[in-house]
Scaffold this motif. Structure first.
Motif, PDB file in Angstrom:
ATOM      1  N   MET A   1       0.845  -1.196   0.000  1.00  0.00           N
ATOM      2  CA  MET A   1       0.000   0.000   0.000  1.00  0.00           C
ATOM      3  C   MET A   1       0.873   1.237   0.000  1.00  0.00           C
ATOM      4  SD  MET A   1      -3.217  -0.674   2.590  1.00  0.00           S
ATOM      5  CE  MET A   1      -4.588  -1.729   2.111  1.00  0.00           C
ATOM      6  N   ASN A   2       0.406   2.280  -0.704  1.00  0.00           N
ATOM      7  CA  ASN A   2       1.113   3.557  -0.725  1.00  0.00           C
ATOM      8  C   ASN A   2       0.117   4.701  -0.535  1.00  0.00           C
ATOM      9  OD1 ASN A   2       3.655   5.223  -1.535  1.00  0.00           O
ATOM     10  ND2 ASN A   2       2.010   6.057  -2.813  1.00  0.00           N
ATOM     11  N   GLU A   3       0.285   5.458   0.551  1.00  0.00           N
ATOM     12  CA  GLU A   3      -0.508   6.655   0.827  1.00  0.00           C
ATOM     13  C   GLU A   3      -2.006   6.399   0.664  1.00  0.00           C
ATOM     14  OE1 GLU A   3       1.056   9.890  -1.487  1.00  0.00           O
ATOM     15  OE2 GLU A   3       2.936   9.949  -0.363  1.00  0.00           O
ATOM     16  N   VAL A   4      -2.456   5.273   1.179  1.00  0.00           N
ATOM     17  CA  VAL A   4      -3.833   4.855   0.943  1.00  0.00           C
ATOM     18  C   VAL A   4      -4.847   5.721   1.682  1.00  0.00           C
ATOM     19  CG1 VAL A   4      -3.994   3.170   2.819  1.00  0.00           C
ATOM     20  CG2 VAL A   4      -5.203   2.742   0.666  1.00  0.00           C
ATOM     21  N   LEU A   5      -4.388   6.549   2.617  1.00  0.00           N
ATOM     22  CA  LEU A   5      -5.283   7.466   3.325  1.00  0.00           C
ATOM     23  C   LEU A   5      -5.063   8.922   2.903  1.00  0.00           C
ATOM     24  CD1 LEU A   5      -5.016   6.002   6.959  1.00  0.00           C
ATOM     25  CD2 LEU A   5      -6.672   5.423   5.158  1.00  0.00           C
ATOM     26  N   LEU A   6      -4.445   9.127   1.764  1.00  0.00           N
ATOM     27  CA  LEU A   6      -4.070  10.479   1.352  1.00  0.00           C
ATOM     28  C   LEU A   6      -5.281  11.387   1.145  1.00  0.00           C
ATOM     29  CD1 LEU A   6      -1.808  12.417   0.510  1.00  0.00           C
ATOM     30  CD2 LEU A   6      -2.037  11.560  -1.824  1.00  0.00           C
ATOM     31  N   ARG A   7      -6.232  10.950   0.370  1.00  0.00           N
ATOM     32  CA  ARG A   7      -7.456  11.716   0.125  1.00  0.00           C
ATOM     33  C   ARG A   7      -8.631  10.751   0.250  1.00  0.00           C
ATOM     34  NH1 ARG A   7      -8.444  16.378  -2.949  1.00  0.00           N
ATOM     35  NH2 ARG A   7      -6.435  17.161  -2.262  1.00  0.00           N
ATOM     36  N   PRO A   8      -8.999  10.383   1.492  1.00  0.00           N
ATOM     37  CA  PRO A   8      -9.983   9.305   1.686  1.00  0.00           C
ATOM     38  C   PRO A   8     -11.375   9.665   1.182  1.00  0.00           C
ATOM     39  CG  PRO A   8      -9.487  10.372   3.763  1.00  0.00           C
ATOM     40  CD  PRO A   8      -8.531  10.945   2.762  1.00  0.00           C
ATOM     41  N   LYS A   9     -12.080   8.660   0.783  1.00  0.00           N
ATOM     42  CA  LYS A   9     -13.451   8.825   0.320  1.00  0.00           C
ATOM     43  C   LYS A   9     -14.374   9.170   1.489  1.00  0.00           C
ATOM     44  CE  LYS A   9     -12.809   5.276  -3.257  1.00  0.00           C
ATOM     45  NZ  LYS A   9     -13.287   3.955  -3.758  1.00  0.00           N
ATOM     46  N   PHE A  10     -15.575   9.643   1.152  1.00  0.00           N
ATOM     47  CA  PHE A  10     -16.667   9.884   2.108  1.00  0.00           C
ATOM     48  C   PHE A  10     -16.303  10.933   3.166  1.00  0.00           C
ATOM     49  CE2 PHE A  10     -16.639   5.290   0.976  1.00  0.00           C
ATOM     50  CZ  PHE A  10     -17.713   5.311   0.080  1.00  0.00           C
ATOM     51  N   SER A  11     -15.592  11.978   2.745  1.00  0.00           N
ATOM     52  CA  SER A  11     -15.200  13.010   3.714  1.00  0.00           C
ATOM     53  C   SER A  11     -16.401  13.766   4.266  1.00  0.00           C
ATOM     54  CB  SER A  11     -14.224  13.993   3.057  1.00  0.00           C
ATOM     55  OG  SER A  11     -14.818  14.599   1.911  1.00  0.00           O
ATOM     56  N   ASP A  12     -17.536  13.729   3.549  1.00  0.00           N
ATOM     57  CA  ASP A  12     -18.731  14.427   4.028  1.00  0.00           C
ATOM     58  C   ASP A  12     -19.681  13.501   4.779  1.00  0.00           C
ATOM     59  OD1 ASP A  12     -19.349  12.931   1.834  1.00  0.00           O
ATOM     60  OD2 ASP A  12     -20.613  14.438   0.857  1.00  0.00           O
ATOM     61  N   ASP A  13     -19.237  12.278   5.032  1.00  0.00           N
ATOM     62  CA  ASP A  13     -20.070  11.309   5.762  1.00  0.00           C
ATOM     63  C   ASP A  13     -19.152  10.508   6.679  1.00  0.00           C
ATOM     64  OD1 ASP A  13     -21.720   9.286   6.676  1.00  0.00           O
ATOM     65  OD2 ASP A  13     -22.594   8.831   4.716  1.00  0.00           O
ATOM     66  N   LYS A  14     -18.926  11.030   7.872  1.00  0.00           N
ATOM     67  CA  LYS A  14     -17.936  10.454   8.768  1.00  0.00           C
ATOM     68  C   LYS A  14     -18.230   9.001   9.172  1.00  0.00           C
ATOM     69  CE  LYS A  14     -15.243  13.952   8.619  1.00  0.00           C
ATOM     70  NZ  LYS A  14     -13.983  13.830   7.840  1.00  0.00           N
ATOM     71  N   PRO A  15     -19.478   8.633   9.494  1.00  0.00           N
ATOM     72  CA  PRO A  15     -19.738   7.224   9.808  1.00  0.00           C
ATOM     73  C   PRO A  15     -19.404   6.303   8.639  1.00  0.00           C
ATOM     74  CG  PRO A  15     -21.524   8.598  10.619  1.00  0.00           C
ATOM     75  CD  PRO A  15     -20.662   9.479   9.777  1.00  0.00           C
ATOM     76  N   ARG A  16     -19.777   6.747   7.431  1.00  0.00           N
ATOM     77  CA  ARG A  16     -19.451   5.928   6.255  1.00  0.00           C
ATOM     78  C   ARG A  16     -17.946   5.875   6.030  1.00  0.00           C
ATOM     79  NH1 ARG A  16     -18.154   2.740   3.306  1.00  0.00           N
ATOM     80  NH2 ARG A  16     -18.901   2.218   1.208  1.00  0.00           N
ATOM     81  N   GLN A  17     -17.258   6.976   6.327  1.00  0.00           N
ATOM     82  CA  GLN A  17     -15.811   6.990   6.169  1.00  0.00           C
ATOM     83  C   GLN A  17     -15.143   6.022   7.133  1.00  0.00           C
ATOM     84  OE1 GLN A  17     -13.182  10.506   7.212  1.00  0.00           O
ATOM     85  NE2 GLN A  17     -13.040  10.590   4.962  1.00  0.00           N
ATOM     86  N   GLN A  18     -15.663   5.931   8.344  1.00  0.00           N
ATOM     87  CA  GLN A  18     -15.109   4.975   9.300  1.00  0.00           C
ATOM     88  C   GLN A  18     -15.261   3.543   8.799  1.00  0.00           C
ATOM     89  OE1 GLN A  18     -13.227   5.656  12.049  1.00  0.00           O
ATOM     90  NE2 GLN A  18     -13.366   7.738  11.212  1.00  0.00           N
ATOM     91  N   GLN A  19     -16.364   3.283   8.141  1.00  0.00           N
ATOM     92  CA  GLN A  19     -16.571   1.962   7.547  1.00  0.00           C
ATOM     93  C   GLN A  19     -15.548   1.713   6.443  1.00  0.00           C
ATOM     94  OE1 GLN A  19     -20.397   1.528   5.693  1.00  0.00           O
ATOM     95  NE2 GLN A  19     -20.262  -0.690   5.554  1.00  0.00           N
ATOM     96  N   TYR A  20     -15.296   2.747   5.644  1.00  0.00           N
ATOM     97  CA  TYR A  20     -14.282   2.667   4.577  1.00  0.00           C
ATOM     98  C   TYR A  20     -12.901   2.398   5.168  1.00  0.00           C
ATOM     99  CZ  TYR A  20     -11.230   4.401   0.789  1.00  0.00           C
ATOM    100  OH  TYR A  20     -10.244   4.539  -0.165  1.00  0.00           O
ATOM    101  N   PHE A  21     -12.558   3.115   6.227  1.00  0.00           N
ATOM    102  CA  PHE A  21     -11.275   2.890   6.890  1.00  0.00           C
ATOM    103  C   PHE A  21     -11.168   1.446   7.388  1.00  0.00           C
ATOM    104  CE2 PHE A  21     -10.918   7.647   8.178  1.00  0.00           C
ATOM    105  CZ  PHE A  21     -10.364   7.942   6.936  1.00  0.00           C
ATOM    106  N   GLY A  22     -12.274   0.918   7.907  1.00  0.00           N
ATOM    107  CA  GLY A  22     -12.263  -0.462   8.370  1.00  0.00           C
ATOM    108  C   GLY A  22     -11.965  -1.440   7.243  1.00  0.00           C
TER     109      GLY A  22
END
Length: 875
Positions: free
Chosen positions: A400-421
């Motif tokens: 993996m390289n910079e996989v959290l650089l510009r994460p998806k779902f920045s306007d939906d924090k609960p969904r973003q946490q799911q993405y991070f998971g």
């Protein structure tokens, strides 16, 4: 006639020899020549090409945004004689980007997903003796289930590496995952003894066959073992090798391992593969860094992208070899093969030269939360490991390289946490898979500098090594923050080995500065940046490895900046010419005597105030000597100490050619370097100027020098001084909303390759003067409207800019020269378009001592000027 007969006889001899001997074991025949390529499957408008090939080598460099991403078709006629009968036959692809379907005689023979690992198609069931039609569809379209999804490099399409035809007997070492079927490990290595273990898989009938493995030192056998095959699998441990010749970065000694598949009854060799063997052991330690063969070793080298100017990714094999040789020449001992597996020659050359390597799959910036994406990633990881397993240079598998650089779902924090998971879940799966496939190497994730985010998501604790891509003092912050970051992270994770997987600053080889600042793209800023970073790395034992980003400039089609579509962080230019940053690392890393004068070889400046026959500028010499003596035009000017691999002299340059000589004594021997610097000396008092060829090129709103494609040197502007020249009034243009650079814009300027001439300007300009003596002069005014309503999404790596947008400003103004109208109601954007070159040229005859006066009169908005040229035509 005789020549044709001779050629026919030669071909017949080759065919007979080939039939009689070549197919006794495994053979490989190049299929690189005589393909027909088209973007249409019918191939009606095809062109004849040879491999390697890409269809993107030109469109990635034009002014039109984007490049062709879609299908391309390759067709080839393949004729087989009877010697191919009863053979296992494979089409072997070293690289095709990114989805490939292979058709043989109208039948789909195989497919592959992923643009950077090798793949193999079993072909004998579809081939026939005689003429065969091979059709290959390659598609580099975006596919959400194939990484990389986004990245700061270009996804060239095509069969951009070589293709070959591999033949074996029906019983052979398996080519599963395009590996050679034999895997060599060294469970125990010490100065006194080394053990070698060999495992592998067999395809075909395993009855009445055995495997013989021989370890060779040249032609001398040092160990040998024979084993039988069980369920298509074999493994054996060879007798210990006493007092082995160890592989190291200074002495990369290679044994070879020859593994043969033997028919026990006849003794015939059914298949044979040869692998390199480097006997070494290594470890990473969180406190003390890296150890090779029990000795501490700081790993310093570069990352590497594979493309080359005018060729794209379709580079000849020897270009790969040369790139690794350039790392070795620089004194580097480490290569991060990024962000994807590369040509086989890369690691072969690392083995041979003593360059340790990290290899990774291209999960860059983001993931797709799908089973298909996960399975593709897993398959890529297995392909990468098995294809490159036997290279002693490889010490790290990354994923993996910079996989959290510009994460998806920045306007939906609960969904973003799911993405991070899901990211964490994928990382854990790939790490576990890697450790199972190869427990002898280390795993690594490369993270950008958002330490807290990676820690909170839980990625830091997963790999065995953490890599940090750090650009303090470039994309944001200050260079001194780099060392602070390292210390802070190490304090929190003292047992976790750390490497700097990226660091660097853009260095446009055409731009120089006496006042370097962040994001001016000057060579001088890049040298200063690397000086700070290298010192911090060397001072910290816990930093095990560091890879400069990047070995060479590379294509990133979506970039603008001073050289659009190019990432200029390379130590070498796109065509592999060294910059001063490369010399800096040579001076600090290599053990051989080294001395090199800076390659700023075309210069200009205004004469000194006290001596108007010269202009004084700094000149840097890079060396690992203690002292350097500099001679200018045959006269010794000074002897200075060397610090951090460099010494900077103040040199009084004369107009025209200046011969520079740098001398040093290293280990009791004399060494020197020479350079010729061409200098355009601009008189401080123009009225007294005697040059018939007076030529002044000025960048307004800039603090940098620039050498254009015609090799003219442009100097920064100055405020007007009586008797000289310069701008009157106005201020430096600074792009609104841009927190990176202190002046100018980084947007692509249309219709030029000399973007830096137009990327800076003076706004609210009142006038410009040249106090020249009588004569005829050519004046050229350069314009580009830098404000625009066109929004360009900032790239992910520009963390302080979500967009590049500044509302378009309407400007209407008159331009007069010596009170005569040149441009009336002039509107740059209306005439040329925004972010587009505009040039206005005129001839001015000066008959008195009043020189040339250019006035800018605002009608609406603010007058602007980007650059100006004055050239004397005649007295």
């Amino acid at each position: 006639m005789l020549s044709k007969l001779f050629k026919a006889i030669c071909l017949l001899f080759v065919a007979v020899f080939y039939t009689s001997f070549a197919f006794a074991q495994r053979t490989e025949i190049s299929l690189n020549n005589d393909w027909h390529f088209s973007k249409d499957s019918s191939a009606k408008q095809s062109s004849v090409i040879n491999l390697p090939h890409t269809w993107n080598k030109d469109d990635v460099m034009d002014d039109a945004p984007g490049y062709y991403r879609g299908p391309g078709w390759y067709h080839k006629t393949l004729t087989l004689n009877k010697s191919f009968k009863d053979k296992a036959i494979f089409l072997y692809f070293n690289g095709a980007n990114q989805e490939t379907d292979v058709y043989i005689n109208g039948h789909k023979a195989g497919s592959h997903k992923g643009g950077y690992t090798r793949f193999c198609v079993e072909a004998d069931q579809y081939l026939k003796i005689g003429v065969n039609d091979i059709a290959v569809k390659v598609d580099n379209s975006f596919n959400e289930n194939i990484p990389p999804l986004t990245a700061d490099f270009t996804f060239y399409g095509g069969i951009y590496r070589s293709v070959s035809l591999i033949t074996t007997n029906k019983t052979h070492f398996a080519l599963e995952h395009a590996a050679n079927g034999v895997f060599v490990t060294t469970p125990d290595v010490s100065p006194s003894s080394a053990s070698v273990k060999v495992t592998g898989e067999i395809d075909g009938s395993a009855n009445d066959v055995q495997v013989i493995t021989t370890v060779l030192n040249g032609t001398k056998t040092v160990a040998k073992a024979t084993t039988s095959i069980k369920d298509g699998h074999f493994e054996h441990t060879l007798p210990a090798i006493g007092k082995p010749h160890l592989w190291s970065t200074d002495d990369p000694f290679l044994y070879s391992v020859k593994t043969q598949l033997i028919n026990k009854t006849t003794g015939a060799i059914l298949d044979e593969v040869v692998n390199p063997l480097g006997l070494r052991w290594f470890k990473f330690d969180g406190e003390k860094g890296f150890f090779l063969n029990g000795n501490p070793l700081k790993l310093v080298g570069t990352s590497r992208h594979q493309d080359f100017e005018g060729i794209g990714n379709a580079i000849p094999v020897n270009y790969n070899v040369h790139d690794v040789e350039l790392i070795k020449q620089m004194g580097g001992n480490f290569l991060r093969v990024s962000h994807y597996p590369q040509d086989p020659k890369i690691l072969e050359t690392c083995d041979r030269l003593g360059i340790l390597a990290s290899v990774e799959i291209p999960i860059v910036n983001a993931i797709t939360e799908s089973e298909a994406f996960t399975e593709t990633c897993k398959n890529m990881q297995v392909e990468m490991i098995r294809q490159n397993f036997n290279h002693p240079s490889v010490i790290i598998w990354a994923y993996m390289n910079e996989v959290l650089l510009r994460p998806k779902f920045s306007d939906d924090k609960p969904r973003q946490q799911q993405y991070f998971g899901h990211i964490k879940q994928l990382a854990q799966a790939l790490d576990s898979l890697t450790r199972k496939e190869d427990p002898s190497r280390y795993t690594m994730i490369a993270c950008h500098g958002d330490y807290n985010r990676y820690r909170q998501v839980g990625l830091v604790e997963i790999p065995q090594i953490i890599g940090w891509n750090l650009y303090n003092g470039w994309y944001g912050g200050k260079t001194e923050d780099f060392g602070k970051f390292l210390d802070s992270f190490h304090h929190d994770f003292p047992a976790l080995p750390i490497m700097i997987s990226e660091f660097g600053a853009d260095a446009d080889p055409r731009i120089r500065s006496l006042q370097p600042v962040r994001f001016d793209k000057s060579i001088e800023y890049a040298v200063d940046f690397n000086k700070v970073y290298l010192k911090a790395i060397e001072e910290r034992p816990f930093v095990a490895a560091a890879a400069v980003w990047n070995l060479a400039d590379f294509n990133s089609e979506t970039r603008d900046e001073t050289m659009p579509h190019i990432n200029n962080k390379g130590l070498l230019t796109w065509d592999r010419k060294p910059k001063d940053t490369y010399f800096f690392y040579e001076a600090n890393l290599i053990k051989q005597p080294f001395i090199k004068i800076s390659n700023w070889l075309i210069r200009a400046a205004i004469t000194d105030s006290l001596n108007q026959s010269v202009a004084t500028q700094p000149l840097t010499v890079f060396s690992n000597a203690a002292k350097i003596t500099l001679k200018v035009n045959g006269i010794s000017i000074n002897t200075q100490q060397v610090s951090d691999g460099m010494s900077t002299f103040n040199v009084a340059f004369k107009n025209g050619i200046n011969k520079i000589e740098a001398d040093a004594i290293i280990n009791g021997k004399a060494y020197k370097d020479e350079a010729i610097i061409k200098f355009n000396l601009i008189p401080r008092q123009l009225q007294s100027a005697k040059q018939a060829n007076l030529n002044i090129n000025v960048l307004l709103g800039a603090k940098r020098f620039y050498t254009d494609k015609a090799r003219n040197i442009w100097i920064p502007d100055q405020a007007y001084k009586p008797g000289s020249f310069g701008s009157i009034g106005g201020e430096t243009y600074v792009m609104k909303g841009n927190g990176r650079q202190s002046y100018g814009t980084d947007r692509n300027i249309i219709n030029t390759t000399d973007d830096p001439i137009y990327q800076t300007q003076q706004v609210r300009l009142q006038g410009y003067r040249f106090d020249v003596p009588p004569g005829k002069y050519e004046i050229t005014l350069h314009f580009a409207e830098l404000t625009t309503d066109k929004t360009k999404e900032a790239l992910a790596y520009n963390l302080d800019n979500s967009t590049n947008k500044e509302a378009s400003q309407e400007r209407i103004f008159d331009v007069l020269i010596n009170d005569k109208p040149l441009l009336q109601k002039f509107n740059v954007a209306a005439k040329y378009g925004s972010l587009t070159v505009g040039t206005e040229k005129t001839i001015v005859t000066v008959a008195n001592k009043n020189g040339i006066k250019i006035n800018f009169k605002a009608i609406k908005g603010e007058p602007i000027l980007n650059a100006i040229q004055l050239k004397k035509i005649s007295e």
